[in-house]
Design an enzyme around this catalytic site. Structure first.
Site, PDB file in Angstrom:
ATOM      1  N   LYS A 152      -1.551   4.738  16.803  1.00  0.00           N
ATOM      2  CA  LYS A 152      -0.386   4.183  16.120  1.00  0.00           C
ATOM      3  C   LYS A 152      -0.078   2.793  16.655  1.00  0.00           C
ATOM      4  O   LYS A 152       0.155   2.611  17.855  1.00  0.00           O
ATOM      5  CB  LYS A 152       0.845   5.084  16.312  1.00  0.00           C
ATOM      6  CG  LYS A 152       2.041   4.598  15.496  1.00  0.00           C
ATOM      7  CD  LYS A 152       3.141   5.641  15.438  1.00  0.00           C
ATOM      8  CE  LYS A 152       4.093   5.560  16.589  1.00  0.00           C
ATOM      9  NZ  LYS A 152       4.945   4.359  16.551  1.00  0.00           N
TER      10      LYS A 152
ATOM     11  N   ASP B 155       2.815   1.532  11.960  1.00  0.00           N
ATOM     12  CA  ASP B 155       4.200   2.017  11.906  1.00  0.00           C
ATOM     13  C   ASP B 155       5.167   0.843  11.871  1.00  0.00           C
ATOM     14  O   ASP B 155       5.807   0.508  12.862  1.00  0.00           O
ATOM     15  CB  ASP B 155       4.444   2.907  13.138  1.00  0.00           C
ATOM     16  CG  ASP B 155       5.781   3.620  13.079  1.00  0.00           C
ATOM     17  OD1 ASP B 155       6.362   3.730  11.986  1.00  0.00           O
ATOM     18  OD2 ASP B 155       6.245   4.086  14.147  1.00  0.00           O
ATOM     19  N   LEU B 156       5.244   0.200  10.696  1.00  0.00           N
ATOM     20  CA  LEU B 156       6.125  -0.967  10.555  1.00  0.00           C
ATOM     21  C   LEU B 156       7.478  -0.592   9.971  1.00  0.00           C
ATOM     22  O   LEU B 156       8.387  -1.427   9.911  1.00  0.00           O
ATOM     23  CB  LEU B 156       5.453  -2.030   9.670  1.00  0.00           C
ATOM     24  CG  LEU B 156       4.161  -2.650  10.210  1.00  0.00           C
ATOM     25  CD1 LEU B 156       3.654  -3.727   9.257  1.00  0.00           C
ATOM     26  CD2 LEU B 156       4.369  -3.241  11.604  1.00  0.00           C
ATOM     27  N   LYS B 157       7.613   0.624   9.509  1.00  0.00           N
ATOM     28  CA  LYS B 157       8.878   1.111   8.924  1.00  0.00           C
ATOM     29  C   LYS B 157       9.476   0.055   7.995  1.00  0.00           C
ATOM     30  O   LYS B 157      10.596  -0.414   8.179  1.00  0.00           O
ATOM     31  CB  LYS B 157       9.874   1.489  10.029  1.00  0.00           C
ATOM     32  CG  LYS B 157       9.398   2.639  10.913  1.00  0.00           C
ATOM     33  CD  LYS B 157      10.499   3.134  11.833  1.00  0.00           C
ATOM     34  CE  LYS B 157      10.058   4.293  12.700  1.00  0.00           C
ATOM     35  NZ  LYS B 157       9.091   3.906  13.747  1.00  0.00           N
TER      36      LYS B 157
ATOM     37  N   HIS C 249      11.308  -1.897   5.103  1.00  0.00           N
ATOM     38  CA  HIS C 249      12.573  -1.640   4.408  1.00  0.00           C
ATOM     39  C   HIS C 249      13.140  -2.989   3.961  1.00  0.00           C
ATOM     40  O   HIS C 249      13.729  -3.716   4.755  1.00  0.00           O
ATOM     41  CB  HIS C 249      13.547  -0.933   5.370  1.00  0.00           C
ATOM     42  CG  HIS C 249      14.816  -0.480   4.718  1.00  0.00           C
ATOM     43  ND1 HIS C 249      15.775   0.245   5.384  1.00  0.00           N
ATOM     44  CD2 HIS C 249      15.282  -0.640   3.477  1.00  0.00           C
ATOM     45  CE1 HIS C 249      16.780   0.505   4.566  1.00  0.00           C
ATOM     46  NE2 HIS C 249      16.506  -0.029   3.405  1.00  0.00           N
TER      47      HIS C 249
ATOM     48  N   PRO D 267      12.097  -4.611  -3.159  1.00  0.00           N
ATOM     49  CA  PRO D 267      10.764  -4.152  -3.579  1.00  0.00           C
ATOM     50  C   PRO D 267       9.688  -5.228  -3.524  1.00  0.00           C
ATOM     51  O   PRO D 267       8.573  -4.980  -3.035  1.00  0.00           O
ATOM     52  CB  PRO D 267      11.010  -3.665  -5.014  1.00  0.00           C
ATOM     53  CG  PRO D 267      12.450  -3.232  -5.010  1.00  0.00           C
ATOM     54  CD  PRO D 267      13.160  -4.187  -4.087  1.00  0.00           C
ATOM     55  N   ASN D 268       9.995  -6.436  -3.995  1.00  0.00           N
ATOM     56  CA  ASN D 268       8.947  -7.466  -4.028  1.00  0.00           C
ATOM     57  C   ASN D 268       8.478  -7.843  -2.622  1.00  0.00           C
ATOM     58  O   ASN D 268       7.279  -8.020  -2.385  1.00  0.00           O
ATOM     59  CB  ASN D 268       9.445  -8.711  -4.772  1.00  0.00           C
ATOM     60  CG  ASN D 268       8.360  -9.768  -4.840  1.00  0.00           C
ATOM     61  OD1 ASN D 268       7.303  -9.534  -5.405  1.00  0.00           O
ATOM     62  ND2 ASN D 268       8.610 -10.916  -4.216  1.00  0.00           N
TER      63      ASN D 268
ATOM     64  N   GLN E 267      13.573  10.659  23.984  1.00  0.00           N
ATOM     65  CA  GLN E 267      13.470  11.480  22.780  1.00  0.00           C
ATOM     66  C   GLN E 267      14.524  12.575  22.856  1.00  0.00           C
ATOM     67  O   GLN E 267      14.564  13.360  23.799  1.00  0.00           O
ATOM     68  CB  GLN E 267      12.071  12.126  22.667  1.00  0.00           C
ATOM     69  CG  GLN E 267      10.948  11.122  22.493  1.00  0.00           C
ATOM     70  CD  GLN E 267      10.859  10.592  21.077  1.00  0.00           C
ATOM     71  OE1 GLN E 267      11.737  10.861  20.258  1.00  0.00           O
ATOM     72  NE2 GLN E 267       9.825   9.829  20.785  1.00  0.00           N
TER      73      GLN E 267
ATOM     74  N   GLY F 185       3.008   9.286  22.805  1.00  0.00           N
ATOM     75  CA  GLY F 185       2.832   7.990  23.452  1.00  0.00           C
ATOM     76  C   GLY F 185       2.928   8.106  24.953  1.00  0.00           C
ATOM     77  O   GLY F 185       1.928   8.337  25.644  1.00  0.00           O
TER      78      GLY F 185
END
Ligand code: C5P
Length: 231
Positions: free
Chosen positions: A47, A74-76, A78, A81-82, A187, A207
């Protein structure tokens, strides 16, 4: 198709090791590549998250892929849309197997991501575990992603079962996994590899328990053993 075939996830990796995704949360390309060499064959994918991507850039993914191993990017994502579509198009050429987006970006954003994903599998992050959401919140966000065509989710071990039951045919990737006796770090809700797989995870992300281990190879072998005997 018999019942077993329909229940079994076609992408469930055959070897226990292949279900481990090692989070390369390190600062340099050299360190990341060294980890790949050290753990080759002991994990199914690596990852690359915001830490390594922000330090090294897209090259991190390209160079890790050149080692002949799979990458979860894993760039998440958000954004509108474009913008997300352009980012997805840009990273698709790097060849990651998985790319994460936030389900909170909405259906239009998710469909834009899927249109540009090429061979990548778009994985939806529902609600960050740091936000203390309820299971109902998670399912609301997951439904938006599912109805937009997403068939893969990042989910804690607690949400893996409900997601798998509610959205059949989805891949579940579960972080926050700790072999028995390991530190929880930050966590909030940790699960053992055994519990995560029994709950319905296809892949576990791990990790620090490996990266900070005195014997990373042994730690990975322990995790694989726990995956092999989930009940
Ligand atoms: O070191 P550790 O095993 O806690 O790493 C877990 C990895 O999974 C980190 O890269 C973290 O960003 C990611 N992650 C997480 N919890 C989530 C989603 C992603 O820990 N809910």
């Amino acid at each position: 198709m018999n019942t077993m075939t329909t229940l079994m996830n076609p992408e469930s990796a055959p070897r226990p090791q292949d279900r481990i995704i090692l989070a390369l949360d390190v600062d340099t390309l050299n360190s990341a590549l060294e980890w790949v060499e050290r753990t080759r064959g002991l994990v199914g994918a690596y990852k690359v998250g915001l830490q390594l991507f922000s330090r090294v850039g897209p090259r991190a993914v390209a160079e890790i892929r050149m080692k002949g191993v799979e990458v979860m990017l894993d760039l998440k994502l958000h954004d509108i849309p474009n913008t997300v579509a352009q980012a997805v198009r840009a990273v698709s050429v790097l060849g990651p197997k998985f790319l994460t987006v936030h389900a909170a970006g909405g259906g239009e954003m998710i469909r834009a991501a899927l249109r540009e994903a090429g061979e990548m599998r778009v994985v939806a992050v529902t609600v960050l575990t740091s936000l203390n959401a309820t299971e109902a919140d998670v399912l609301v966000f997951a439904r938006v992603a599912y109805e937009s065509g997403v068939r893969a989710f990042v989910a804690s071990a607690w949400e893996a079962g409900p997601l798998r039951r509610t959205f059949p045919g989805s891949i579940i990737i579960t972080p926050g996994v700790r072999p028995a006796g390991a530190l929880a770090h930050d966590q909030a809700r940790v699960a053992s590899p055994r519990d995560a797989i029994a709950a319905g995870a296809d892949y576990v992300v791990v990790g620090r328990p490996v990266i900070e281990s005195e014997n990373p190879v042994e730690t990975l072998q322990t995790i694989a053993t726990q995956i092999a005997a989930p009940n």
